[in-house]
Design a protein around this motif. Structure first.
Motif, mmCIF file in Angstrom:
data_model
loop_
_atom_site.group_PDB
_atom_site.id
_atom_site.type_symbol
_atom_site.label_atom_id
_atom_site.label_comp_id
_atom_site.label_asym_id
_atom_site.label_seq_id
_atom_site.Cartn_x
_atom_site.Cartn_y
_atom_site.Cartn_z
ATOM 1 N N GLY B 44 0.792 -1.226 0.000
ATOM 2 C CA GLY B 44 0.000 0.000 0.000
ATOM 3 C C GLY B 44 0.824 1.276 0.000
ATOM 4 N N LYS B 45 2.078 1.184 0.422
ATOM 5 C CA LYS B 45 2.939 2.369 0.441
ATOM 6 C C LYS B 45 3.919 2.366 -0.715
ATOM 7 N N ASN B 46 3.837 1.339 -1.557
ATOM 8 C CA ASN B 46 4.887 1.173 -2.568
ATOM 9 C C ASN B 46 4.416 1.612 -3.944
ATOM 10 N N PHE B 47 5.358 2.151 -4.696
ATOM 11 C CA PHE B 47 5.016 2.796 -5.954
ATOM 12 C C PHE B 47 6.257 2.751 -6.831
ATOM 13 N N PHE B 48 6.112 2.271 -8.062
ATOM 14 C CA PHE B 48 7.277 2.239 -8.952
ATOM 15 C C PHE B 48 6.823 2.335 -10.394
ATOM 16 N N LEU B 109 2.115 -4.076 -10.886
ATOM 17 C CA LEU B 109 1.605 -2.957 -10.094
ATOM 18 C C LEU B 109 1.851 -3.327 -8.636
ATOM 19 N N ARG B 110 2.543 -2.457 -7.935
ATOM 20 C CA ARG B 110 3.103 -2.852 -6.645
ATOM 21 C C ARG B 110 2.073 -3.157 -5.567
ATOM 22 N N ALA B 111 0.960 -2.434 -5.541
ATOM 23 C CA ALA B 111 -0.005 -2.692 -4.468
ATOM 24 C C ALA B 111 -0.459 -4.152 -4.545
ATOM 25 N N ARG B 112 -0.769 -4.593 -5.755
ATOM 26 C CA ARG B 112 -1.211 -5.975 -5.930
ATOM 27 C C ARG B 112 -0.055 -6.944 -5.776
ATOM 28 N N GLU B 282 -4.554 6.275 -11.254
ATOM 29 C CA GLU B 282 -3.830 6.606 -10.033
ATOM 30 C C GLU B 282 -2.630 7.481 -10.358
ATOM 31 N N GLY B 284 0.821 9.106 -8.356
ATOM 32 C CA GLY B 284 1.592 8.910 -7.139
ATOM 33 C C GLY B 284 3.022 9.344 -7.342
#
Lengths: 106, 439
Positions: B44-48, B109-112, B282, B284
């Motif tokens: 949930g905190k990750n994003f790339f 997708l990082r959240a998943r 999204e 971010g």
């Protein structure tokens, strides 16, 4: 060292950040703010106020009288302000466990 | 109230790719393992950007494909786009050496993905403790023996703690493993929009034969407006991910708003038609610790190891980082297992972690590219003059001006030399080569 100079605003499109922020999911902490300006006068004295520009969610907003206010609920916890605030005037910590940004896709 | 001490064999701080890998490996080898994650759930905190690499995923789970990983598209076409103000030179590769089974890189997708990756650690026996922030260490005789969390009675004990806290490595700094905060010249801010489009539209616009084909592109040039940085484009199954990363140092000096820089990229005449009619899924942003080798904290001390972004394990040129995090997590997990076998958690035992990484691409590549971040910061030509020259040169070469070709070549050369003297160009290329080769 980077020789980067200031880029004129005319070269960039205008963007309404609030429209974009609607795509981000948050669990907002109503009781505790994880960010704060340490000393409001320091912001008034800060000439450049780069935070108004560098924050990727535009959370730093210039107020009348030259103070700066943080829209803490839009923070995505990236850390840019923590590293870049020139007078180191941001008290920065992570939100409490479970709160803050919650990326749906990432 | 019970004051029973909560004790594990290993505590992992952060359920990202490094953390969940370390936990999986430790738990698989019989250790009672806790992963403490501050987000609602892992990821949930990750994003790339971005991509994950099958070599790393399969090294941890040889039965990867039976576990139904939530991957988007395989990267079947990849390369550079060189962007000028209103033009684009595309240098991509497809097929050939990329035709491996499985394909080397997959868009994710990082959240998943991270949530699933943490589930795999859980299936190995690790405990995932979400919604919990680690604030401080617990020391005994000057050594770390656990962590304090923001939960009531939230002290958790273990003889070894693996820190995978991410790029804002506050705990790593608190331990004195590095004596300064992350530096603006060695850290990039990446901003990204994920734009939803029907899969068929993505395929048609990007020339992909099916949903089993995907693109991973690094964009160099006008996208960063002369700042040290790159743009990117990745294809998810039903979305395109477009972003820009520039160093914090350049960003501050430029006075540019990151989301306007990104919008400018999306408005480019070669990019806008790709996403026309798409919906923003999204937006971010995330910091990227591009400093690599030169900014790396000490990787271990008594009772502690550090892995992933917290240890600046990013290869900024190849956009590798997820694979380094996974292999570092694995190495840290294995070292924790060995420390338990010996009953010794001193830095002497834990030094095997760093020794192991030195045998792998992780430390070898970071060492080889140790000067890259500084090189790009001091050579803005690569972000602006050269990509623009490529556009001008190819554009002129393929235009029929009705001029003698000799004159054409002179004109082409002049578009370069009017911007940068030829001797400097040669010097730039030589030093770029040396930086990449690592000498």
């Amino acid at each position: 060292m980077s020789k980067q100079t200031k880029i004129p605003q005319e070269e960039l499109p205008e963007v309404y950040i609030d429209d974009i922020l609607m795509s981000i999911k948050y669990f907002t902490d109503e009781q505790e703010f994880h960010l704060a300006i340490k000393d409001t006068d320091t912001c008034v004295r800060c000439v450049d106020k780069p935070c108004i520009n560098f924050c990727p969610v535009g959370a730093y907003r210039l107020q009348e009288g030259g103070t700066v206010q943080i829209a803490v609920q839009s923070c995505i916890e990236c850390g840019t302000c923590r590293v870049l605030c020139p007078p180191n005037n941001v008290s920065w910590k992570y939100p409490r466990g479970g709160f803050g940004v919650a990326y749906k896709f990432g | 109230m019970s004051s029973k001490k909560i004790q594990f064999d290993v505590i992992v701080v952060g359920a990202g790719l490094a953390g969940s890998t370390a936990a999986a490996v430790a738990a698989r080898n019989g250790l009672n393992t806790a992963v403490i994650e501050r987000g609602q759930q892992p990821g949930g905190k990750n994003f790339f950007g971005g991509a994950v690499y099958t070599h790393a995923l399969q090294e941890i789970y040889p039965d990867l494909w039976d576990r139904n990983p939530p991957l988007e598209r395989p990267v079947t076409e990849t390369g550079f786009w060189f962007m000028s103000k209103d033009g684009m030179v595309k240098a991509t590769v497809q097929g050939g050496k990329l035709n491996n089974d499985p394909i080397d890189a997959y868009v994710a997708l990082r959240a998943r993905f991270d949530s699933w990756w943490a589930d795999q650690a859980k299936s190995e026996g690790a405990f995932i403790i979400p919604k919990t922030l680690v604030e401080e260490f617990i020391y005994q005789d000057g050594k770390v023996v656990g962590v304090k969390t923001d939960r009531p009675q939230g002290d958790v004990y273990a003889p070894v703690v693996i820190i995978c806290e991410g790029v804002n490595n506050l705990l790593t700094q608190k331990l004195g493993l590095i004596d300064h905060d992350i530096r603006p010249a060695a850290t990039a801010l990446g901003v990204k929009q994920l734009i939803s489009l029907p899969a068929e539209t993505i395929n048609a616009r990007l020339g992909l034969p099916s949903n089993e084909h995907g693109l991973a592109i690094s964009v160099m040039g006008d996208v960063s407006m002369g700042m040290a940085g790159l743009g990117f484009l990745y294809t998810a199954e039903k979305a395109i991910s477009l972003g820009v990363g520039v160093t914090l140092e350049a960003l501050r000096k430029s006075g540019v708003k990151p989301y306007e820089l990104l919008q400018r990229y999306l408005n480019h005449p070669a990019v806008a038609p790709l996403i026309e009619g798409g919906q923003l899924m999204e937006y971010g942003a995330h910091l990227i610790p591009e400093g690599g080798w030169k900014e790396m904290p000490r990787l271990y001390t008594d009772g502690v190891m550090v892995a992933g972004d917290a240890a600046t394990m990013v290869n900024a040129l190849h956009w590798e980082g997820t694979n380094m995090a996974i292999i570092a997590g694995q190495q840290a997990g294995l070292t924790a297992v060995e420390a338990h076998r010996q009953g010794d958690f001193s830095s002497k035992t834990l030094s095997a972690y760093q020794a192991g990484l030195k045998e792998r691409f992780v430390m070898k590549d970071l060492y080889q590219y140790r000067n890259l971040s500084r090189f790009l910061d001091s050579h803005p030509e690569f972000m602006d003059i050269y990509p623009t020259f490529l556009n001008d040169a190819l554009g002129m070469f393929f235009s029929g001006f009705g001029k003698p070709k000799k004159r054409l070549y002179k004109d082409i050369l002049r578009t370069l030399t009017s911007r940068r003297p030829l001797l400097k160009v040669v010097g730039d290329l030589v030093s770029f080569g040396r930086t990449i080769i690592g000498i």
